[in-house]
Design a protein around this motif. Structure first.
Motif, PDB file in Angstrom:
ATOM      1  N   ASP A  63      90.056 -61.893  -4.553  1.00 45.38           N
ATOM      2  CA  ASP A  63      89.557 -63.378  -3.744  1.00 45.38           C
ATOM      3  C   ASP A  63      91.018 -63.681  -2.747  1.00 45.38           C
ATOM      4  N   ALA A  64      90.821 -63.181  -1.579  1.00 42.89           N
ATOM      5  CA  ALA A  64      92.000 -63.759  -0.674  1.00 42.89           C
ATOM      6  C   ALA A  64      91.898 -65.543  -0.154  1.00 42.89           C
ATOM      7  N   ALA A  65      90.828 -65.840  -0.234  1.00 44.22           N
ATOM      8  CA  ALA A  65      90.706 -67.417  -0.353  1.00 44.22           C
ATOM      9  C   ALA A  65      91.263 -67.989  -1.132  1.00 44.22           C
ATOM     10  N   ALA A  66      90.971 -67.349  -2.434  1.00 43.68           N
ATOM     11  CA  ALA A  66      91.281 -68.513  -3.441  1.00 43.68           C
ATOM     12  C   ALA A  66      92.665 -68.268  -3.640  1.00 43.68           C
ATOM     13  N   SER A  67      93.151 -67.190  -3.335  1.00 43.58           N
ATOM     14  CA  SER A  67      94.829 -67.265  -3.523  1.00 43.58           C
ATOM     15  C   SER A  67      95.528 -67.505  -2.276  1.00 43.58           C
ATOM     16  N   ALA A  68      94.893 -68.145  -0.910  1.00 42.77           N
ATOM     17  CA  ALA A  68      95.455 -68.707  -0.043  1.00 42.77           C
ATOM     18  C   ALA A  68      95.250 -69.951  -0.668  1.00 42.77           C
ATOM     19  N   ASP A  69      94.490 -70.511  -1.023  1.00 44.32           N
ATOM     20  CA  ASP A  69      94.567 -72.016  -1.068  1.00 44.32           C
ATOM     21  C   ASP A  69      95.832 -72.559  -2.353  1.00 44.32           C
ATOM     22  N   LYS A  70      95.766 -71.200  -3.244  1.00 47.15           N
ATOM     23  CA  LYS A  70      97.137 -71.505  -4.388  1.00 47.15           C
ATOM     24  C   LYS A  70      98.476 -71.679  -2.792  1.00 47.15           C
ATOM     25  N   LEU A 105     101.126 -74.968  -3.289  1.00 50.12           N
ATOM     26  CA  LEU A 105     102.865 -75.042  -3.436  1.00 50.12           C
ATOM     27  C   LEU A 105     103.340 -74.950  -1.920  1.00 50.12           C
ATOM     28  N   LEU A 106     103.179 -74.463  -1.164  1.00 49.71           N
ATOM     29  CA  LEU A 106     103.954 -74.795   0.378  1.00 49.71           C
ATOM     30  C   LEU A 106     104.036 -76.057   0.734  1.00 49.71           C
ATOM     31  N   GLU A 107     102.942 -76.710   0.656  1.00 52.35           N
ATOM     32  CA  GLU A 107     102.711 -78.389   0.928  1.00 52.35           C
ATOM     33  C   GLU A 107     103.015 -79.552   0.275  1.00 52.35           C
ATOM     34  N   LEU A 137      97.401 -64.698   4.242  1.00 54.15           N
ATOM     35  CA  LEU A 137      98.118 -65.228   5.294  1.00 54.15           C
ATOM     36  C   LEU A 137      96.925 -65.863   6.596  1.00 54.15           C
ATOM     37  N   SER A 138      95.591 -64.688   6.768  1.00 51.41           N
ATOM     38  CA  SER A 138      94.595 -64.951   7.510  1.00 51.41           C
ATOM     39  C   SER A 138      93.768 -65.848   7.174  1.00 51.41           C
ATOM     40  N   ALA A 139      93.104 -66.361   5.922  1.00 53.47           N
ATOM     41  CA  ALA A 139      92.999 -67.398   5.088  1.00 53.47           C
ATOM     42  C   ALA A 139      93.567 -68.572   5.292  1.00 53.47           C
ATOM     43  N   CYS A 140      94.945 -68.725   5.284  1.00 51.83           N
ATOM     44  CA  CYS A 140      95.681 -68.943   5.548  1.00 51.83           C
ATOM     45  C   CYS A 140      95.343 -69.852   6.829  1.00 51.83           C
ATOM     46  N   PHE A 179     104.494 -65.842  -5.702  1.00 54.78           N
ATOM     47  CA  PHE A 179     103.579 -65.375  -6.072  1.00 54.78           C
ATOM     48  C   PHE A 179     102.948 -63.571  -6.508  1.00 54.78           C
ATOM     49  N   CYS A 180     102.024 -63.586  -7.495  1.00 48.32           N
ATOM     50  CA  CYS A 180     101.805 -62.467  -8.394  1.00 48.32           C
ATOM     51  C   CYS A 180     100.676 -62.372  -8.831  1.00 48.32           C
TER      52      CYS A 180
END
Length: 407
Positions: A345-352, A356-358, A241-244, A321-322
């Motif tokens: 990798d939280a940053a790469a996960s944030a990209d995903k 999707l949400l956008e 969430l922070s990376a988003c 997301f899992c």
């Protein structure tokens, strides 16, 4: 003219005893499965009773309880847990023996929900009139689960005891049901062809009928459901969430569940500057009803057998997301009903998450795919046929494990 009565080995058992260390009233996945199974069995005309260890009074159990009180002040957490498991086993033995005696040789099926219950059923079975079916709910092994919770160490007394219970449970069962191919592979790797010959797959299904949720019902972005503990890994969700936020997207997250990590997670949210985005809801009855009020579910557990929350999310028509770990890839397909995140990798996960949400078109497609997959693989109708077939199978050949001391 009436035909000859069916033999004990051929007759369908109208009576099913669901044997478990939990009472089926709680919020855990095992409790939920028990309630869902009761509903299917009652609708099929079976006489069902949940047999659990609570409420039994015998001299032996009173002595164990005295030992537990003493251990509560003097012993380690490991010793206290082992005493509690011993008390559960003895109480189940007392209750089950009474139920089987009352059956007077009529066919009975025992549906065991854990290793202690399955091993106890094998010890108490009454020859060919009793069928023991056990379902594997644990992740990798009950011993490993206890170690992850900090109740024992690998190779410790409680760890070895749990391993012994698991071995006995495999011996005791006429049929062994797996809710994920992941766990079937794990267990067969330990026990080989004998267990393979007695095993089947049983899909999980929600306790209640779930209608697909409309897009208009989604009031928040992400939801996560589960005990707030290290194994569920909610700290990773805060990092995502922070990376988003760093990319300019302030998504909201609802955390349903309580547990030992709550205070640390609340403090971490403050440190990351995202406390206003997170709703710590605590324990919520009927938590699955909340899924439809969110755009997607995000699940960061590092190991799961077959998490029912993911199946409930598909039923709502929401993407997931899992991680591609444990049995989760058997529920969700990457890029179809959801997206696999990167555990390290939280940053790469944030990209995903952002991707999707956008993307409204992609999100709509995954919503439809989620509901379609649920109806095809995880609905009550699909599971009921398998469960009834397994519970109604041939009676036991009379194998027992009464010669093994259960401690």
């Amino acid at each position: 003219m009436r035909g000859a009565p069916e033999s004990a080995t051929a007759a369908i058992a109208r009576r099913v005893l669901i044997l478990s260390c939990v009472d089926g009233l709680g919020p855990t996945g095992v409790d939920t499965h028990i309630r869902a199974a009761v509903r299917i069995l009652e609708e099929a005309g079976r006489e069902v009773e949940i047999v659990h260890p609570h409420g039994v009074r015998t001299p032996e159990l009173l002595l164990i309880k005295v030992a537990q009180r003493i251990a509560g002040k003097l012993a380690t957490k490991e010793t206290r847990t082992r005493l509690a498991r011993l008390a559960y086993a003895r109480a189940l033995r007392v209750k089950l023996r009474r139920r089987l005696r009352a059956a007077s040789g009529r066919p009975v099926t025992i549906y065991a929900q854990d290793s202690i219950s399955s091993a106890t059923a094998g010890q108490q079975r009454q020859g060919a009139a009793t069928r023991v079916v056990t379902v594997v709910h644990f992740n990798r092994s009950e011993a490993e689960e206890l170690a992850v919770k900090g109740l024992t160490q690998v190779g410790g007394p409680l760890y070895r005891s749990a391993q012994a219970w698991e071995r006995r449970s495999m011996v005791a069962a006429d049929r062994i049901l797996f809710v994920s191919d992941f766990m079937r592979h794990e267990v067969l790797g330990r026990y080989g062809p004998d267990v393979a010959a007695r095993s089947s797959m049983l899909g999980l299904w929600p306790e209640d009928e779930i209608a697909p949720s409309s897009r208009e019902e989604a009031q928040r972005d992400l939801i996560a459901i589960g005990t707030l503990e290290p194994r569920k890994n909610q700290r990773f969700l805060l990092e995502v969430l922070s990376a988003c936020v760093e990319h300019g997207y302030r998504y909201t997250l609802t955390l349903i569940g309580d547990g030992p990590d709550r205070a640390a997670l609340e403090a971490e949210a403050e440190t990351l500057g995202i406390a206003d985005l997170i709703d710590f809801r605590g324990r919520v009855n009927g938590a699955q009803d909340e899924i439809g009020r969110h755009r997607a579910l995000i699940h960061a557990a590092l190991l799961e057998n077959m998490p029912l929350t993911l199946i409930e999310t598909l039923a709502h028509g929401r993407p997931v997301f899992c991680f591609a770990l444990g049995g989760m890839p058997e529920i969700v397909r990457d890029g179809v009903e959801g997206m696999f995140l990167s555990p390290d990798d939280a940053a790469a996960s944030a990209d995903k998450v952002i991707a999707l949400l956008e993307n409204r078109e992609l999100l709509t497609g995954m919503e439809r795919a989620a509901r379609t997959r649920f109806e095809a693989h995880f609905s009550k109708a699909v599971a009921a046929a398998v469960l009834l077939s397994e519970l109604d199978g041939p009676r036991s050949t009379g194998m027992t494990i009464s010669d093994i001391k259960l401690v």
